[in-house]
Design a protein around this motif. Sequence first.
Motif, mmCIF file in Angstrom:
data_model
loop_
_atom_site.group_PDB
_atom_site.id
_atom_site.type_symbol
_atom_site.label_atom_id
_atom_site.label_comp_id
_atom_site.label_asym_id
_atom_site.label_seq_id
_atom_site.Cartn_x
_atom_site.Cartn_y
_atom_site.Cartn_z
ATOM 1 N N LEU A 1 39.628 68.230 71.615
ATOM 2 C CA LEU A 1 39.370 66.907 72.168
ATOM 3 C C LEU A 1 40.309 66.607 73.332
ATOM 4 O O LEU A 1 39.884 66.053 74.352
ATOM 5 N N ALA B 1 39.094 68.375 76.368
ATOM 6 C CA ALA B 1 37.896 67.721 76.898
ATOM 7 C C ALA B 1 38.284 66.457 77.647
ATOM 8 O O ALA B 1 37.789 66.202 78.754
ATOM 9 N N ILE C 1 25.087 63.967 79.150
ATOM 10 C CA ILE C 1 24.810 63.961 77.718
ATOM 11 C C ILE C 1 25.007 65.345 77.095
ATOM 12 O O ILE C 1 25.630 65.472 76.038
ATOM 13 N N SER D 1 28.690 66.420 76.554
ATOM 14 C CA SER D 1 29.395 65.530 75.622
ATOM 15 C C SER D 1 28.837 65.664 74.212
ATOM 16 O O SER D 1 29.580 65.540 73.244
ATOM 17 N N ALA D 2 27.531 65.945 74.094
ATOM 18 C CA ALA D 2 26.970 66.149 72.756
ATOM 19 C C ALA D 2 27.599 67.378 72.106
ATOM 20 O O ALA D 2 27.904 67.378 70.908
ATOM 21 N N ILE E 1 30.602 68.539 72.684
ATOM 22 C CA ILE E 1 31.964 68.169 72.288
ATOM 23 C C ILE E 1 31.908 67.421 70.958
ATOM 24 O O ILE E 1 32.653 67.717 70.019
ATOM 25 N N ALA E 2 30.982 66.451 70.874
ATOM 26 C CA ALA E 2 30.873 65.653 69.652
ATOM 27 C C ALA E 2 30.542 66.533 68.452
ATOM 28 O O ALA E 2 31.153 66.404 67.392
ATOM 29 N N MET F 1 33.449 68.589 67.240
ATOM 30 C CA MET F 1 34.438 67.714 66.594
ATOM 31 C C MET F 1 33.999 67.348 65.186
ATOM 32 O O MET F 1 34.780 67.380 64.247
ATOM 33 N N ILE F 2 32.708 66.967 65.063
ATOM 34 C CA ILE F 2 32.196 66.573 63.750
ATOM 35 C C ILE F 2 32.279 67.755 62.784
ATOM 36 O O ILE F 2 32.725 67.614 61.645
ATOM 37 N N THR G 1 35.833 68.300 61.671
ATOM 38 C CA THR G 1 36.340 67.265 60.776
ATOM 39 C C THR G 1 35.760 67.419 59.376
ATOM 40 O O THR G 1 36.474 67.279 58.387
#
Lengths: 314, 308
Positions: A246, A249, A284, A287-288, A290-291, A294-295, A298
């Motif tokens: 993160l 990014a 989009i 960034s999608a 990256i998201a 990350m998810i 986690t």
Amino acid sequence: MTVARTEQIGTLREAAKTKPRGLWWDAWRRLRKNKMAIAGAVYVAIMIVVAIIAPWVAPHNPNTIPVNAAANTPPFWMKGHDPRFILGTDTLARDELSRLLWGSRVSMVVGFIPTAITVVIGTVYGLLSGWLGGRWDNILMRLVDVVYAFPSFLFFIIMQASLHDTWFGHLLGGLILLFTAFAITGWVGMARLIRGQVLSLKEQEFIEAARSVGVPTWRVLLRHILPNTMAPIIVSISFSIPSYILAEAGLSYLGLGVQPDTPSWGSMVFDSFPTMTYLPIFVIMPSALIALVMIAFTFLGDGVRDALDPQMSR
Amino acid sequence: MLRYIANRVLWTIPVLWLVATVTFFLMHAAPGSPWDAKNAGKRLDPALEASFNRQYGLDKPLMTQYVIYLKNAAHLDFGTSYQQEGTSVFDVIMQGFPVSARIGVLALALAVVLGVPTGIIAALKQNTWADYTSLFAVTIGYTLPSFVLAIFLLVIFAVDLRWVPVLWTDWRSYILPAFVLGVGSAAFIARLARASILEVLSQDYVRTARAKGLKESVITMRHVVRNGMIPVITTLGPALAALITGTIIIENVFGAPGMGYLFIQSIVARDYPVIMGTTIFYAFIVVLGNLAVDLTYGIVDPRIKTGS
């Protein structure tokens, strides 16, 4: 009475037959049952594979402009797309799909390598500080306190802004500088964690027993103390990897990350931001990704923590 | 207690000194000169550059500049901006601070309003659909990186639906950044509140209260929620600090003219005094936030007071 006794012996024999299960086996069993964590692990594994094979599967060179390529051609489901570029081309007419694939390399590398560095430094430092104790511990921990208080993202920005254009900032497309910045601030968290563990472990009987029979100090540290600190180290690793992904990014989004020719999801958002109003899809897509990563991390991290420390989850 | 506070407050000085020192030397290690920005990135005429350097004391040896800077900073004099000539660094920071503070406070308010009830309900209704639903929402909320959420919302509400302006204009521009930052913290607060309430529920004094035959609502309000809020309250300080510093990226996504935006602008422009001043100011806020936790712990939970 006798019947009950034989029954008892029977169950004992039965129990002796099954293999002893250790902490790790139990943890693995708990982790396997956690669907979210497994889903996260699978996604992370896919990303690692993509990162490795990117040079072979990417249809174009991520940095050169293909012959007759136009800038800002949309992906295949939109009007005016170019069949050669499935996901279109960016503002400099580079193939979007290839850049996205290559971008996974930066994200993976930037997550794993600084974490490995901080684990090594933090472990040695924490073991030393916790084991020596007393005045030495006090001195060593003061340094940790000061570094810990330094707002890390601020430090990354300053570090990047200052050294981005030097020879050091160009090593490996800017990755070496990022590793350095992340490692300088990151090791303290690990050191604190391990020191705390060592402080409580070294008072326990089994350590005293080992020392009283003459086990050398280095052996006590490596064979008795270190293995008992593994669980918190692993939990902390699983949260530190995504935090670096993160951070990279974010820095790249600010234009302070890797060098411009290194494809990274964060810098792709940065590059496409000016054209956002009419081609938001290019903002989009990276960034999608990256998201998602990350998810995934986690979920995996939460699962690992719950598996290794069942008391913490409830 | 007084000694403890004094000790903690004094401890902020070496931290701020380190931040100032590291920033100072790193910044000066950057290639080129701060005046390049005035000339579209190209080198200025050497004579002009030398005169600029003399005017701002950049012709002196680096160590001398450092000592002078520290001396002035100790008197809270952080110099004047290179870009906005004649404006003091303090005034530059104060141009941006109200915007950042407004975003930060709005976000924190949203975080508390959303996060605390969610956490409490999830804990009280543990393992019901309410718990699972909120847990799922919370997990998404804290995992989704705030700047990704910011970009998505900007695309949806500003670019597509045009409900809010794309560029920074009026009060409507505050909605998205405050929401983005608030959601992340709300998730964090909800998680913390849930875990903390669950722990309190298993305490002996709650069982005692039940055994005394107190009404469930009284137990919940007086014993459970009150004690369960301790960790939540103590994180509000650093949460606000994190929100104010966390806005660096968010402000740049939304083009909000706050401290974070000006900070990045000053970095691009190589405006040394502003970079130094903003960094120290940020570090001060973060350190203050951490200090606030240590102190509030002592106040809300008297058991800790004697410890240190």
